[in-house]
Enzyme design. Sequence first.
Site, PDB file in Angstrom:
ATOM      1  N   GLY C 153       0.834  -1.178   0.000  1.00  0.00           N
ATOM      2  CA  GLY C 153       0.000   0.000   0.000  1.00  0.00           C
ATOM      3  C   GLY C 153       0.879   1.242   0.000  1.00  0.00           C
ATOM      4  N   CYS C 154       0.402   2.326  -0.587  1.00  0.00           N
ATOM      5  CA  CYS C 154       1.233   3.535  -0.653  1.00  0.00           C
ATOM      6  C   CYS C 154       1.395   4.165   0.718  1.00  0.00           C
ATOM      7  CB  CYS C 154       0.676   4.524  -1.673  1.00  0.00           C
ATOM      8  SG  CYS C 154      -1.062   4.931  -1.448  1.00  0.00           S
ATOM      9  N   ASN C 155       0.346   4.163   1.512  1.00  0.00           N
ATOM     10  CA  ASN C 155       0.476   4.661   2.874  1.00  0.00           C
ATOM     11  C   ASN C 155       1.348   3.724   3.694  1.00  0.00           C
ATOM     12  OD1 ASN C 155      -1.382   6.837   2.476  1.00  0.00           O
ATOM     13  ND2 ASN C 155      -3.069   5.385   2.682  1.00  0.00           N
TER      14      ASN C 155
END
Lengths: 347, 347, 347, 347
Positions: C153-155
């Site tokens: 995930g980017c976060n």
Amino acid sequence: MKDSIMTHKIAILGASGYTGAELVRLIATHPSMEIVALSGDRKAGMEMAQVYPHLRHMDLPALCKIEDIDFSDVDLAFCALPHATSQAVIKDVPSTTKVVDLSADFRLRDPEAYKKWYGKEHSAPELQKEAVYGLTEFYRDQIKDARLVAGTGCNAATGQFILRPLIAAGVIDLDTIILDLKVAVSGAGRALKEHLLFGELEDNAFGYAIGGQHRHLGEFDQEFSAIAGRDVRIQFTPHLIPATRGILATAYVSGEAGAVHYALANAYKDEPFIKVLPTGEAPNMKHVRGSNFCHIGVVADRIEGRCIVIGTLDNLTKGSSGQAIQNANLMLGLEETAGLMNAPMFP
Amino acid sequence: MKDSIMTHKIAILGASGYTGAELVRLIATHPSMEIVALSGDRKAGMEMAQVYPHLRHMDLPALCKIEDIDFSDVDLAFCALPHATSQAVIKDVPSTTKVVDLSADFRLRDPEAYKKWYGKEHSAPELQKEAVYGLTEFYRDQIKDARLVAGTGCNAATGQFILRPLIAAGVIDLDTIILDLKVAVSGAGRALKEHLLFGELEDNAFGYAIGGQHRHLGEFDQEFSAIAGRDVRIQFTPHLIPATRGILATAYVSGEAGAVHYALANAYKDEPFIKVLPTGEAPNMKHVRGSNFCHIGVVADRIEGRCIVIGTLDNLTKGSSGQAIQNANLMLGLEETAGLMNAPMFP
Amino acid sequence: MKDSIMTHKIAILGASGYTGAELVRLIATHPSMEIVALSGDRKAGMEMAQVYPHLRHMDLPALCKIEDIDFSDVDLAFCALPHATSQAVIKDVPSTTKVVDLSADFRLRDPEAYKKWYGKEHSAPELQKEAVYGLTEFYRDQIKDARLVAGTGCNAATGQFILRPLIAAGVIDLDTIILDLKVAVSGAGRALKEHLLFGELEDNAFGYAIGGQHRHLGEFDQEFSAIAGRDVRIQFTPHLIPATRGILATAYVSGEAGAVHYALANAYKDEPFIKVLPTGEAPNMKHVRGSNFCHIGVVADRIEGRCIVIGTLDNLTKGSSGQAIQNANLMLGLEETAGLMNAPMFP
Amino acid sequence: MKDSIMTHKIAILGASGYTGAELVRLIATHPSMEIVALSGDRKAGMEMAQVYPHLRHMDLPALCKIEDIDFSDVDLAFCALPHATSQAVIKDVPSTTKVVDLSADFRLRDPEAYKKWYGKEHSAPELQKEAVYGLTEFYRDQIKDARLVAGTGCNAATGQFILRPLIAAGVIDLDTIILDLKVAVSGAGRALKEHLLFGELEDNAFGYAIGGQHRHLGEFDQEFSAIAGRDVRIQFTPHLIPATRGILATAYVSGEAGAVHYALANAYKDEPFIKVLPTGEAPNMKHVRGSNFCHIGVVADRIEGRCIVIGTLDNLTKGSSGQAIQNANLMLGLEETAGLMNAPMFP
């Protein structure tokens, strides 16, 4: 349209900055205030419409030097001057003129605290003692009788609206409060700095005054410690985001969400400007833009005993010029909400 | 705070769109209007604060279906419904209720023109005949006596404010008028379309309805030809820019700048909302944001006999909901400027 | 310009979303990758330039349906499909084709954790076991030999870059970690939702998935617990801000700033893409925009024993498609940095 | 990764402005250029990463004073200095170093024209004569052999790309050309001016240098008259919009859309960077952002014999630093497209 017999004569000192322009914007539709003087030292002689063409439709006095103002004709002066300049100027305002100061000069009651956070001795310590802290919802009675009210910092106002009732109610741990702010750019004023340019701020975000360097901490320390009856030191870090108006404050606290929500809802149940959302809902910064409202939400964290409190207001309105007018209304014996019930501008 | 004896009862049909929300925002501080009904068919039963949380502080009726409105209690209805829907709805509003329509349904007087630009037969041609075109500054007397007023297109309003006086005064060539618009995104409403997403519009700009396809040309053709007493066809191309509110219209005309400026200054010298800048100055879109004002400037081109006229207004206010209230004020016998003198929001 | 003998044949499944377009953008100048197939089910038959005109200059295959791809000609497939769809599709990709998945489907190793965070049973549990977690800097050796890599995930990537070395080095308290994210809007993809419209997000900011509801917490829990050898649960709340690309993550941790900075500087001293700033400096989101770099800064808080760690990356590049190419480079035996050394775009 | 034997040694004079930073960004992935010197007089001694932290990952020489550069080691110098300064500096660069100037100093061949538009005598008239105008697509052969190339104005480049082929082909009327530009803010450089602040430009738009005052008109006059063989004077007015990169130029011309489209499509059919869209389609500014591409579209107006031509490019890339590298490639005998084929950044 204003009834000249009932209006109060207003001067704005330092009208060429954003908070000055915001005062004029709000007074434009205020039923009982009339602007009789606008000062702007470096721009003296200019029309306000040259500095702020969005005020072109108003019939306003030209900008003048402060020394050219006849204060005998001024019921109340808003002082939107830079920090340090305010002290010197307000000292010379005759005591028949009430003053709402929007600078940081009279926010801290303790001369030592002032020196610590602002790096120099206060030049008007007697006024400092007299000044009432301008967070209306919590200093209402003193403000009514005050001659000098010190407007709060815009970040300081946001943080206090979400944290004061929690500290007062004893529902959160005092030693682990963390306050993370997302701040729009108008809080920095009309200053010419590279990082405030459109091309630099668009698609940007960054923390500043990180780790406890921001001067508004002086206000948090003073106020929270007074409420708690002991030293309270919070962690506070603001972040600049690519927006023009608004502050969104996220507080991470140790406390039960139910108790936290109740403390807030109860504290503000009769307040016209502070709106506590239903439990589990969080506010949007744009939903208060341009208005004197503050929205607050509480959400429980997945970790037992912790919750997140988010509050938002417009830094130029409720965080500064709107707050100033709210205080002036009280000082002048007007309805507290006079001229301040305009709805937020969305979209 | 409003005096209930003096207030007029207002319904807003189609309150869940941007122009509906803007009407509510403006009426929030209107001294003589009280909202008694808000319709929103697909959102009937919801509170307005759920659809537009920025209106949370207001005491508003819940959204309902139009058929549930008791019009006997409604002095005036704003109709902010989609094009085509308006016709059907307004037909059934009892004649005791005045109507300001914000859709395109009653802007064109000629049923053929309506069919050409909107692609279908008009379903209420008798109402179409009765409707008064709502460009207040030019139809003021008829609006005062009207039962149904048709709000103008927001682009159409902007173009007409800068061009009508020039055509009327005969100071420009009628066959070479070019109108280039820079348009903010709220004019497209709350529609879910890819090109309206933040990520797509940020740092973007593009022309649309290029070369004479935009429906507001129907209004230009109708109005300009009527003024000139001959067919007038202008070139008009709008461009979407990454902004939320505002239209900046640049008109390229053949005419002497001096005569052009005089025609505009003279036409608007007593108008409360239209401000003509000194010759050589041009307006900023943000200087009218959120207000009912329109700023206009004229600059001579280096080519002898040509000049540039630039006008700007907020599409949601002066271009739509503010105009609608201005017209409603006249229809209800109120001061034309009532509730509309709030200053633009800058920054 | 690319040497066809040395290039690897690439397919992008789900090329019509933002991460798909970003893969194409990056591969445009990649020395050793050639796109041979682009799928987009609902847009099959369209040219990529119709969906993304910024890729107009490239010579690309038209969009097709996945079932029309001849995988015998594909060395590696990037799978940029929605969550859940990925599982079904990847099951059927022949094992001779390597796969980098950008969805959430293979990030969590534990089927129970998958079910908890994504609300349904995993339909390809055997692949789930095989998949390597794609945080390149920490799984480099396994990625080199993997057939299926699960992009993070980017976060989750942003949070791990700042926290993993601190947990591994034992320099922070594991029970009081708070992670506050400021997230640009492209992380939400090209979805048509009201709150993603330009007019709604401009000048806005708000928290979402507040208090531990965000699915990327599944990755934090899995990874941090594995490093610590015990359960670690952090507080994590993302906030949407009016920007298109980028994540700025602020971590509040209990630990000495010196030790924290050392742990990070030491962990990343040889990393080409992770840059640790000098102590006391904090990164700007825009300084990594459009690139595969991640900048990290550490600042001590005024409260003894606490510090703030801020990291930033571009969610579409280092947080997603750039990371995917970095992993693909390793899987294909290429230089890890191939095609990824373009500088950030500022301003 | 660059082969040091094959690379050319590059100096950038005036590297601390946006065009300087953009040159560095593009050269970062250029296969045959190596930066050996960066000057920045007021910032001499600083690292480039201090002025532009987005370049932190690059191994760059520190900023120096121009007099400290050893030009015997420099194959080509990009001169990104302010207007007027360029003349003085370039005079002293040894003739063994090729020069691409990005300022306005050598764009106008006629000393009188220079004086008219820039208000002073040229101080290096002999160099002025020698300089080749840097609009690559039209001066390619002369650029190959040039020692000094004068980069065009960014607005001037955009206008010429859409109008030159039309004037050359004789398909439009020469006396009624109107050019309306929508310009992003980075064209103004990193200058500290109030109207460039984020808070002032967000939601704003306004014309500037209206009516024929913009200096790039000197270039239009020179080039269009030369092509036509007679004096050509166009109307040109730029408008600032709230975007960071990009120019969208709308030309209103008298001519048949078919002939106009053919003239453009034919002129650019073999050009790698200029893309003419199918008739009736218009370009988006964001679809070329960060790249060296220029997109052009043609749409017929509803008025017979008139059409609209819209072109767009990134002012910092194709309009300035990308163009400069394209020219340098030719001057150094490299592939014209070397280092310039990166795809635009969208979203």
